[in-house]
Design a protein around this motif. Structure first.
Motif, mmCIF file in Angstrom:
data_model
loop_
_atom_site.group_PDB
_atom_site.id
_atom_site.type_symbol
_atom_site.label_atom_id
_atom_site.label_comp_id
_atom_site.label_asym_id
_atom_site.label_seq_id
_atom_site.Cartn_x
_atom_site.Cartn_y
_atom_site.Cartn_z
ATOM 1 N N ALA A 61 0.763 -1.063 0.000
ATOM 2 C CA ALA A 61 0.000 0.000 0.000
ATOM 3 C C ALA A 61 0.860 1.198 0.000
ATOM 4 C CB ALA A 61 -1.033 -0.095 1.056
ATOM 5 N N ASP A 62 1.007 2.054 -0.762
ATOM 6 C CA ASP A 62 1.892 3.150 -1.002
ATOM 7 C C ASP A 62 1.779 4.166 0.119
ATOM 8 O OD1 ASP A 62 1.152 3.192 -4.549
ATOM 9 O OD2 ASP A 62 2.571 1.998 -3.409
ATOM 10 N N THR A 63 2.799 5.002 0.188
ATOM 11 C CA THR A 63 2.786 6.057 1.180
ATOM 12 C C THR A 63 1.726 7.110 0.831
ATOM 13 O OG1 THR A 63 4.192 7.661 2.315
ATOM 14 C CG2 THR A 63 4.525 7.402 -0.039
ATOM 15 N N ARG A 83 -1.648 8.520 15.612
ATOM 16 C CA ARG A 83 -1.384 9.241 14.374
ATOM 17 C C ARG A 83 -0.896 8.324 13.257
ATOM 18 N NH1 ARG A 83 3.469 12.619 15.504
ATOM 19 N NH2 ARG A 83 4.513 10.673 14.933
ATOM 20 N N ASP A 84 -0.118 7.308 13.592
ATOM 21 C CA ASP A 84 0.673 6.592 12.595
ATOM 22 C C ASP A 84 0.273 5.145 12.357
ATOM 23 O OD1 ASP A 84 2.239 8.936 12.555
ATOM 24 O OD2 ASP A 84 3.487 8.191 14.201
ATOM 25 N N ARG A 136 -0.734 -0.372 6.933
ATOM 26 C CA ARG A 136 -0.913 -0.508 5.488
ATOM 27 C C ARG A 136 0.391 -0.921 4.814
ATOM 28 N NH1 ARG A 136 -1.377 3.633 1.530
ATOM 29 N NH2 ARG A 136 -1.660 5.216 3.147
ATOM 30 N N TRP A 137 1.495 -0.324 5.240
ATOM 31 C CA TRP A 137 2.789 -0.728 4.697
ATOM 32 C C TRP A 137 3.091 -2.191 5.021
ATOM 33 C CZ3 TRP A 137 5.843 4.113 6.754
ATOM 34 C CH2 TRP A 137 5.566 5.211 5.923
ATOM 35 N N GLU A 192 -4.974 -4.179 11.875
ATOM 36 C CA GLU A 192 -4.139 -3.179 12.527
ATOM 37 C C GLU A 192 -3.627 -3.623 13.887
ATOM 38 O OE1 GLU A 192 -5.835 0.706 12.746
ATOM 39 O OE2 GLU A 192 -5.686 1.065 10.574
ATOM 40 N N GLY A 193 -4.374 -4.487 14.553
ATOM 41 C CA GLY A 193 -3.962 -4.946 15.871
ATOM 42 C C GLY A 193 -2.623 -5.660 15.867
#
Length: 238
Positions: free
Chosen positions: A22-24, A77-78, A84-85, A101-102
């Protein structure tokens, strides 16, 4: 053990290299950049730990690609971006943190809530978050059981977040810049080390091009790694 790989240019063709012993997000940050670089009271965000000499307070580095800065991770925030990365197949093959995400949150929280021996950071280039880094005390890490560590050896892990930033030498430029930041700000550190997976030849090649030398092959619990070392004593030569 810190993560499974210091993946820099995964998925690209490596340059041949020798060794001896997944791109920045597609945006420019404005208010968000201010939040990256300062606490709510406007002061620069500086790590409170002594183990790594306040990574968050290190000044930006000027590279061929622009001004680069390490910014300690804040989960609120991040997390979404880093997760995703981590779900990019080229990254997941070596970091093994794909999933919800966990999964990434647990990995980050163990460092953020730890004793300061590992600091997860975003790499911000020209105001844009584009890479993920871990700066860690290799001599205090389980890695030290697998090689002849020295006091204050400092390790780095890296992944480049966006596909468009891979395969064009950016990893090499940033690795050199970050190794220089470590040596500039950690006078007790004589060596910067890394342990990329031997299968990740683009990563190994990037380290070699950044002034690291290949020291040994080491068998770690989760991989066979190339122990890469950048010596303070050889800094001006490599």
């Amino acid at each position: 053990m810190t993560p499974t790989d210091a993946s820099t240019e995964a998925g690209t063709d490596p340059a041949a290299g020798g060794a001896d012993c997944a791109d920045t997000l597609d945006l420019r940050l404005t208010d968000e950049l201010v939040a990256l670089l300062a606490d709510g009271d406007g002061r620069a965000a500086v790590a409170t730990d002594d183990l790594l000499d306040g990574v968050g307070g290190w000044e930006p580095a000027t590279t061929d690609a622009g001004v680069f800065r390490l910014v300690p991770v804040r989960l609120e925030r991040d997390l979404s971006l880093i997760s995703r990365w981590m779900n990019d197949p080229a990254v997941a093959a070596f970091w093994e943190l794909a999933g919800p995400e966990g999964v990434t949150e647990s990995h980050l929280r163990s460092q953020i809530d730890g004793d300061g021996r590992s600091v997860p950071c975003l790499g911000v280039l020209e105001g844009k978050p584009m890479s993920y880094w871990e700066i860690y005390r290799a001599d205090l890490d389980p890695l030290a059981r697998h090689y002849p560590s020295r006091p204050h050896d400092t390790g780095i892990h890296l992944l480049i977040g966006g596909v468009t930033n891979r395969g064009r030498g950016l990893g090499t430029s940033l690795l050199r810049a970050v190794a220089d930041l470590v040596l500039d700000h950690r006078p007790a550190c004589a060596r910067v080390v890394a342990e990329p997976d031997l299968r990740n030849t683009p990563s190994v090649s990037a380290f070699l091009s950044a002034g690291f030398r290949f020291s040994a092959e080491v068998d770690l619990p989760d991989k066979r790694a190339a122990l890469m070392v950048r010596d303070r004593a050889l800094r001006a030569l490599l």
